[in-house]
Design an enzyme around this catalytic site. Structure first.
Site, PDB file in Angstrom:
ATOM      1  N   SER A  56     -28.408  30.096  18.080  1.00 30.70           N
ATOM      2  CA  SER A  56     -29.386  30.313  17.327  1.00 30.70           C
ATOM      3  C   SER A  56     -30.498  31.051  18.045  1.00 30.70           C
ATOM      4  O   SER A  56     -31.002  31.899  17.221  1.00 30.70           O
ATOM      5  CB  SER A  56     -29.845  29.398  16.427  1.00 30.70           C
ATOM      6  OG  SER A  56     -29.964  28.133  17.472  1.00 30.70           O
ATOM      7  N   CYS A  86     -22.514  26.525  11.526  1.00 32.81           N
ATOM      8  CA  CYS A  86     -22.913  26.087  12.800  1.00 32.81           C
ATOM      9  C   CYS A  86     -24.436  26.773  13.397  1.00 32.81           C
ATOM     10  O   CYS A  86     -25.367  26.492  12.576  1.00 32.81           O
ATOM     11  CB  CYS A  86     -22.072  26.494  13.727  1.00 32.81           C
ATOM     12  SG  CYS A  86     -22.065  25.340  15.348  1.00 32.81           S
ATOM     13  N   ILE A 137     -18.411  22.576  17.429  1.00 31.62           N
ATOM     14  CA  ILE A 137     -18.480  23.120  18.380  1.00 31.62           C
ATOM     15  C   ILE A 137     -19.921  23.125  18.937  1.00 31.62           C
ATOM     16  O   ILE A 137     -20.738  24.132  18.412  1.00 31.62           O
ATOM     17  CB  ILE A 137     -17.963  24.698  18.568  1.00 31.62           C
ATOM     18  CG1 ILE A 137     -16.531  24.552  18.387  1.00 31.62           C
ATOM     19  CG2 ILE A 137     -18.053  24.987  20.313  1.00 31.62           C
ATOM     20  CD1 ILE A 137     -15.703  26.058  18.335  1.00 31.62           C
ATOM     21  N   HIS A 173     -16.924  24.772  11.893  1.00 40.70           N
ATOM     22  CA  HIS A 173     -16.384  26.183  11.631  1.00 40.70           C
ATOM     23  C   HIS A 173     -15.345  26.208  10.994  1.00 40.70           C
ATOM     24  O   HIS A 173     -14.118  26.375  11.610  1.00 40.70           O
ATOM     25  CB  HIS A 173     -16.127  26.544  13.090  1.00 40.70           C
ATOM     26  CG  HIS A 173     -17.401  26.824  14.060  1.00 40.70           C
ATOM     27  ND1 HIS A 173     -18.087  28.256  14.398  1.00 40.70           N
ATOM     28  CD2 HIS A 173     -17.929  25.983  14.952  1.00 40.70           C
ATOM     29  CE1 HIS A 173     -18.946  28.056  15.054  1.00 40.70           C
ATOM     30  NE2 HIS A 173     -18.967  26.856  15.355  1.00 40.70           N
ATOM     31  N   GLU A 175     -14.069  28.652   9.659  1.00 43.52           N
ATOM     32  CA  GLU A 175     -13.316  30.072  10.011  1.00 43.52           C
ATOM     33  C   GLU A 175     -12.144  29.905  11.226  1.00 43.52           C
ATOM     34  O   GLU A 175     -11.519  30.630  11.594  1.00 43.52           O
ATOM     35  CB  GLU A 175     -14.210  31.153  10.356  1.00 43.52           C
ATOM     36  CG  GLU A 175     -14.993  31.298  11.999  1.00 43.52           C
ATOM     37  CD  GLU A 175     -15.893  30.203  11.958  1.00 43.52           C
ATOM     38  OE1 GLU A 175     -16.068  29.241  11.022  1.00 43.52           O
ATOM     39  OE2 GLU A 175     -16.745  30.099  13.122  1.00 43.52           O
TER      40      GLU A 175
END
Ligand code: GLN
Length: 194
Positions: A56, A86, A137, A173, A175
Site C-alpha cells: 500500500s 489486501c 498474505i 486474496h 483471486e
C-alpha cells in the site's frame, strides 16, 4: 449476463494479473489502468474498479506520482463500484483514499501468521453453511468500521471483509484461489449500479 461488463484493474504493482484472469473467466472484459491516460479513457464510461493486493505504501506513492489519486478517489466517492483486496483494502481506508469508513491495521497477524490459509464464511455467499477459501498474505484486518459499513466476514475475531455501498473489501486474496464467488459478488454490485 456478465459478458458485457468492462472492469478496470489498477495495474501499477502487485497481484493485478490474477484479478484480470478471474474477470475473464467470468466473461467480463478487463481493462488495465497503468497511467492517467488509461484512467481518463476508462472514466468516460466506467463500470467498476479493482484495487489489487501489493504494497500500500508503494501503491500510494505511484498513484500520487501518476496523478491518479484525486480522480480515482473522486470516482469512488461518487459511487463507482470498487473492490479492494489486501493492500487494496488499505487503500480505501480512512488513512488513504478515505472513501470507506474503516481503519485498516496493516501486517496485522505478526511474523508467524504473516501468511495463512483459511476456509470461512462470507455473508451473502455462504449462508447455507458452506465456506470459501481465503488466502492471507501479510494481510491487514479492519480495526474499526463505521455505522454504514456492513461486516461480511470475521476470521479469528478480526473483520476481514466488509462492504459500504458500492465498495467491497477483503483482507484476503480471492483471486489466488479458483473459487469465483467473491468476484461474482462484486460483479453483481457493478451490474446493479449500471
Ligand atoms: N502488507 C501489505 C501492505 O501493507 C499488503 C499485503 C498484500 O496486499 N498482500 O500494503
Amino acid at each position: 449476463m456478465m459478458s458485457n461488463l468492462r472492469i478496470a484493474t489498477l495495474a501499477l504493482q502487485g497481484a493485478f494479473a490474477e484479478h484480470e484472469q478471474m474477470l475473464r473467466s467470468l466473461g467480463a472484459e478487463s481493462v488495465e489502468i497503468r497511467n492517467l491516460n488509461d484512467w481518463l479513457t476508462y472514466a468516460e464510461n466506467p463500470q467498476g474498479l479493482i484495487i489489487p493486493g501489493g504494497e500500500s505504501t508503494t501503491m500510494t506513492r505511484i498513484m500520487h506520482d501518476l496523478e491518479l489519486w484525486d480522480p480515482i478517489r473522486d470516482a469512488i466517492a461518487g459511487g463507482l463500484p470498487v473492490f479492494g483486496t489486501c493492500a487494496g483494502l488499505i487503500m480505501l481506508d480512512s488513512q488513504h483514499l478515505a472513501t470507506m469508513d474503516i481503519t485498516a491495521k496493516r501486517n496485522a497477524y505478526g511474523r508467524q501468521l504473516g501468511s495463512f490459509y483459511h476456509e470461512g464464511g462470507f455473508k451473502g455467499i455462504t449462508d447455507d453453511g458452506s465456506t470459501i477459501p481465503m488466502t492471507f498474505i501479510r494481510a491487514p484486518y479492519i480495526e474499526t468500521a463505521g455505522k454504514d459499513v456492513e461486516i461480511l466476514s470475521v476470521v479469528n475475531d478480526r473483520i476481514v471483509a466488509a462492504r459500504q455501498g458500492n465498495q467491497l473489501v477483503t483482507a484476503f486474496h480471492p483471486e489466488l484461489n479458483t473459487d469465483t464467488h467473491i468476484h461474482r459478488f462484486f460483479l453483481d454490485i457493478v451490474e446493479k449500479s449500471i
